[in-house]
Design a protein around this motif. Structure first.
Motif, PDB file in Angstrom:
ATOM      1  N   LEU A 138       0.826  -1.207   0.000  1.00  0.00           N
ATOM      2  CA  LEU A 138       0.000   0.000   0.000  1.00  0.00           C
ATOM      3  C   LEU A 138       0.865   1.264   0.000  1.00  0.00           C
ATOM      4  CD1 LEU A 138      -2.769  -1.090   2.534  1.00  0.00           C
ATOM      5  CD2 LEU A 138      -2.998  -0.866   0.049  1.00  0.00           C
ATOM      6  N   ILE A 139       1.943   1.244   0.778  1.00  0.00           N
ATOM      7  CA  ILE A 139       2.851   2.397   0.808  1.00  0.00           C
ATOM      8  C   ILE A 139       3.481   2.614  -0.564  1.00  0.00           C
ATOM      9  CG2 ILE A 139       5.071   3.207   1.704  1.00  0.00           C
ATOM     10  CD1 ILE A 139       4.287   2.036   4.409  1.00  0.00           C
ATOM     11  N   SER A 140       3.903   1.531  -1.209  1.00  0.00           N
ATOM     12  CA  SER A 140       4.517   1.634  -2.529  1.00  0.00           C
ATOM     13  C   SER A 140       3.535   2.188  -3.554  1.00  0.00           C
ATOM     14  CB  SER A 140       5.018   0.257  -2.978  1.00  0.00           C
ATOM     15  OG  SER A 140       5.523   0.303  -4.296  1.00  0.00           O
ATOM     16  N   GLU A 141       2.300   1.694  -3.530  1.00  0.00           N
ATOM     17  CA  GLU A 141       1.290   2.170  -4.474  1.00  0.00           C
ATOM     18  C   GLU A 141       0.972   3.647  -4.243  1.00  0.00           C
ATOM     19  OE1 GLU A 141      -0.451   0.232  -7.101  1.00  0.00           O
ATOM     20  OE2 GLU A 141       1.508  -0.667  -6.685  1.00  0.00           O
ATOM     21  N   CYS A 142       0.915   4.051  -2.984  1.00  0.00           N
ATOM     22  CA  CYS A 142       0.652   5.458  -2.670  1.00  0.00           C
ATOM     23  C   CYS A 142       1.827   6.343  -3.082  1.00  0.00           C
ATOM     24  CB  CYS A 142       0.367   5.620  -1.176  1.00  0.00           C
ATOM     25  SG  CYS A 142      -1.272   5.054  -0.674  1.00  0.00           S
ATOM     26  N   HIS A 143       3.037   5.884  -2.779  1.00  0.00           N
ATOM     27  CA  HIS A 143       4.231   6.661  -3.117  1.00  0.00           C
ATOM     28  C   HIS A 143       4.326   6.891  -4.624  1.00  0.00           C
ATOM     29  CE1 HIS A 143       8.306   8.212  -2.754  1.00  0.00           C
ATOM     30  NE2 HIS A 143       8.668   7.395  -3.735  1.00  0.00           N
ATOM     31  N   THR A 144       4.046   5.852  -5.403  1.00  0.00           N
ATOM     32  CA  THR A 144       4.100   5.953  -6.862  1.00  0.00           C
ATOM     33  C   THR A 144       3.131   7.009  -7.385  1.00  0.00           C
ATOM     34  OG1 THR A 144       4.733   3.628  -7.065  1.00  0.00           O
ATOM     35  CG2 THR A 144       3.784   4.658  -9.018  1.00  0.00           C
ATOM     36  N   ARG A 145       2.018   7.196  -6.683  1.00  0.00           N
ATOM     37  CA  ARG A 145       0.970   8.116  -7.143  1.00  0.00           C
ATOM     38  C   ARG A 145       0.992   9.448  -6.403  1.00  0.00           C
ATOM     39  NH1 ARG A 145       0.071   3.103  -7.858  1.00  0.00           N
ATOM     40  NH2 ARG A 145      -1.043   2.373  -9.714  1.00  0.00           N
ATOM     41  N   GLU A 155      -6.173   3.988   6.184  1.00  0.00           N
ATOM     42  CA  GLU A 155      -6.152   5.288   5.509  1.00  0.00           C
ATOM     43  C   GLU A 155      -5.452   5.204   4.157  1.00  0.00           C
ATOM     44  OE1 GLU A 155      -6.129   8.164   9.491  1.00  0.00           O
ATOM     45  OE2 GLU A 155      -4.247   7.452   8.613  1.00  0.00           O
ATOM     46  N   LEU A 156      -4.396   4.396   4.081  1.00  0.00           N
ATOM     47  CA  LEU A 156      -3.707   4.200   2.804  1.00  0.00           C
ATOM     48  C   LEU A 156      -4.650   3.573   1.782  1.00  0.00           C
ATOM     49  CD1 LEU A 156      -0.314   2.756   4.131  1.00  0.00           C
ATOM     50  CD2 LEU A 156      -0.616   4.989   3.031  1.00  0.00           C
ATOM     51  N   LEU A 157      -5.406   2.580   2.235  1.00  0.00           N
ATOM     52  CA  LEU A 157      -6.338   1.888   1.343  1.00  0.00           C
ATOM     53  C   LEU A 157      -7.426   2.842   0.847  1.00  0.00           C
ATOM     54  CD1 LEU A 157      -6.889  -0.909   0.157  1.00  0.00           C
ATOM     55  CD2 LEU A 157      -8.301  -1.408   2.158  1.00  0.00           C
ATOM     56  N   LYS A 158      -7.962   3.654   1.738  1.00  0.00           N
ATOM     57  CA  LYS A 158      -8.999   4.615   1.345  1.00  0.00           C
ATOM     58  C   LYS A 158      -8.453   5.643   0.353  1.00  0.00           C
ATOM     59  CE  LYS A 158     -11.806   4.340   5.556  1.00  0.00           C
ATOM     60  NZ  LYS A 158     -12.277   5.080   6.760  1.00  0.00           N
ATOM     61  N   ALA A 159      -7.212   6.085   0.590  1.00  0.00           N
ATOM     62  CA  ALA A 159      -6.600   7.064  -0.310  1.00  0.00           C
ATOM     63  C   ALA A 159      -6.436   6.492  -1.713  1.00  0.00           C
ATOM     64  CB  ALA A 159      -5.250   7.502   0.248  1.00  0.00           C
ATOM     65  N   LEU A 160      -6.055   5.230  -1.804  1.00  0.00           N
ATOM     66  CA  LEU A 160      -5.905   4.596  -3.114  1.00  0.00           C
ATOM     67  C   LEU A 160      -7.253   4.421  -3.805  1.00  0.00           C
ATOM     68  CD1 LEU A 160      -3.162   1.930  -2.307  1.00  0.00           C
ATOM     69  CD2 LEU A 160      -2.946   3.840  -3.913  1.00  0.00           C
ATOM     70  N   HIS A 161      -8.286   4.103  -3.043  1.00  0.00           N
ATOM     71  CA  HIS A 161      -9.619   3.947  -3.632  1.00  0.00           C
ATOM     72  C   HIS A 161     -10.149   5.267  -4.197  1.00  0.00           C
ATOM     73  CE1 HIS A 161     -10.549   0.047  -1.205  1.00  0.00           C
ATOM     74  NE2 HIS A 161      -9.983  -0.210  -2.368  1.00  0.00           N
ATOM     75  N   ARG A 162      -9.632   6.383  -3.685  1.00  0.00           N
ATOM     76  CA  ARG A 162     -10.056   7.689  -4.206  1.00  0.00           C
ATOM     77  C   ARG A 162      -9.266   8.095  -5.449  1.00  0.00           C
ATOM     78  NH1 ARG A 162     -10.262   8.986   1.492  1.00  0.00           N
ATOM     79  NH2 ARG A 162      -8.146   9.861   1.338  1.00  0.00           N
TER      80      ARG A 162
END
Length: 268
Positions: A138-145, A155-162
């Motif tokens: 999740l951290i890697s996916e968020c960092h990439t974006r 919270e990381l999961l919710k942020a990615l879903h948005r």
């Protein structure tokens, strides 16, 4: 008596609650899903501070019976008592004749963990492999974006879903599938890497890692517990002495709660 590795005597035992207790008593109900309590009862089959490995299974999955009562395997240096009023005990010497190069089928319930340094702490802290892989993904996916990463897992999961990449049902499913693949690989790699240090090589394509669960230990405290994964597959012994020592000592943490006992048989 069976000598294994420099005079170590070991016994493999199959143990069941007797019929009256297993099916009809309050004790049988209380023991359901209580790894800590089961270990304490099994300990009464041995004297002193005997350490042993054990694994819980279900009788109707392993024997020709319709009963779904628990079935326990133990591996111990001491022969268990046979006159228990609670258990029916069937024991035999453990006499594996295994050479380097032997190919074996195996089953293992393990507590896969890794040690990781935490900011502000001098010693490394043990972490669940599955939860660690999930968070790192999740951290890697968020960092990439370009999404903030110092958040909780939820919270990381919710942020990615948005994010536009994972919006909607299709996006959520793609994210879940990708995360599942990463977790599955991390879970398998935990055992593959340990095998390389303990005298055996795993055949990756035939390795299954299923049945992940959190096992609560209410007897200890409200938050206590451990995770477990069921591994099954084919291995090749690379160092027979080291492999047999690993079998006798168990693999991974949480041995007192039913993890670490590897059951093996010859591959056809």
């Amino acid at each position: 008596m069976t000598k294994l590795l420099g005079g170590l005597v070991v016994y493999l035992s199959r143990i069941q609650l007797n019929d009256a207790i297993g099916q009809n008593s309050q004790l049988g109900l209380l023991l359901k899903d209580r790894s800590y309590g089961i270990h304490r009862l099994l300990h009464d089959l041995f004297s002193g501070n005997e350490r042993f490995l054990f694994r819980e299974e279900i009788a109707n999955e392993q024997m020709q019976t319709s009963r779904s009562t628990p079935l326990y395997y133990t591996l111990s240096k001491e022969e268990p008592k046979l006159d228990s009023v609670i258990f029916n005990v069937d024991t035999k010497p453990f006499t594996p004749k295994i050479d380097s190069g032997s190919k074996l089928l195996f089953r293992l319930r393990a507590n896969p963990t890794i040690s990781r340094l935490i900011d502000g702490k001098k010693k490394s802290v043990r972490h669940d492999v599955i939860m660690n892989a999930q968070r790192e993904f999740l951290i890697s996916e968020c960092h990439t974006r370009g999404i903030q990463t110092d958040l909780t897992k939820g919270e990381l999961l919710k942020a990615l879903h948005r994010h536009k990449d994972y919006k909607g049902n299709d996006g959520a499913n793609r994210l879940q599938d990708a995360m599942t693949a990463v977790i599955d690989e991390a879970t398998k790699q935990w055992l593959i890497k340990r095998g390389q240090n303990y005298g055996f090589d795993i055949e990756p394509r035939q390795l299954q890692a299923t049945g992940y669960r959190w096992n609560a230990l209410p007897e200890k405290n409200r938050k206590a517990g451990f995770s477990s994964v069921d591994y099954e597959g084919v291995l090749t012994v690379t160092d027979s002495s080291l492999f047999l020592e690993t079998i006798a000592q168990g693999l991974g943490p949480a041995k007192a709660f039913g993890c670490g006992l590897m059951l093996i048989k010859r591959a056809n």
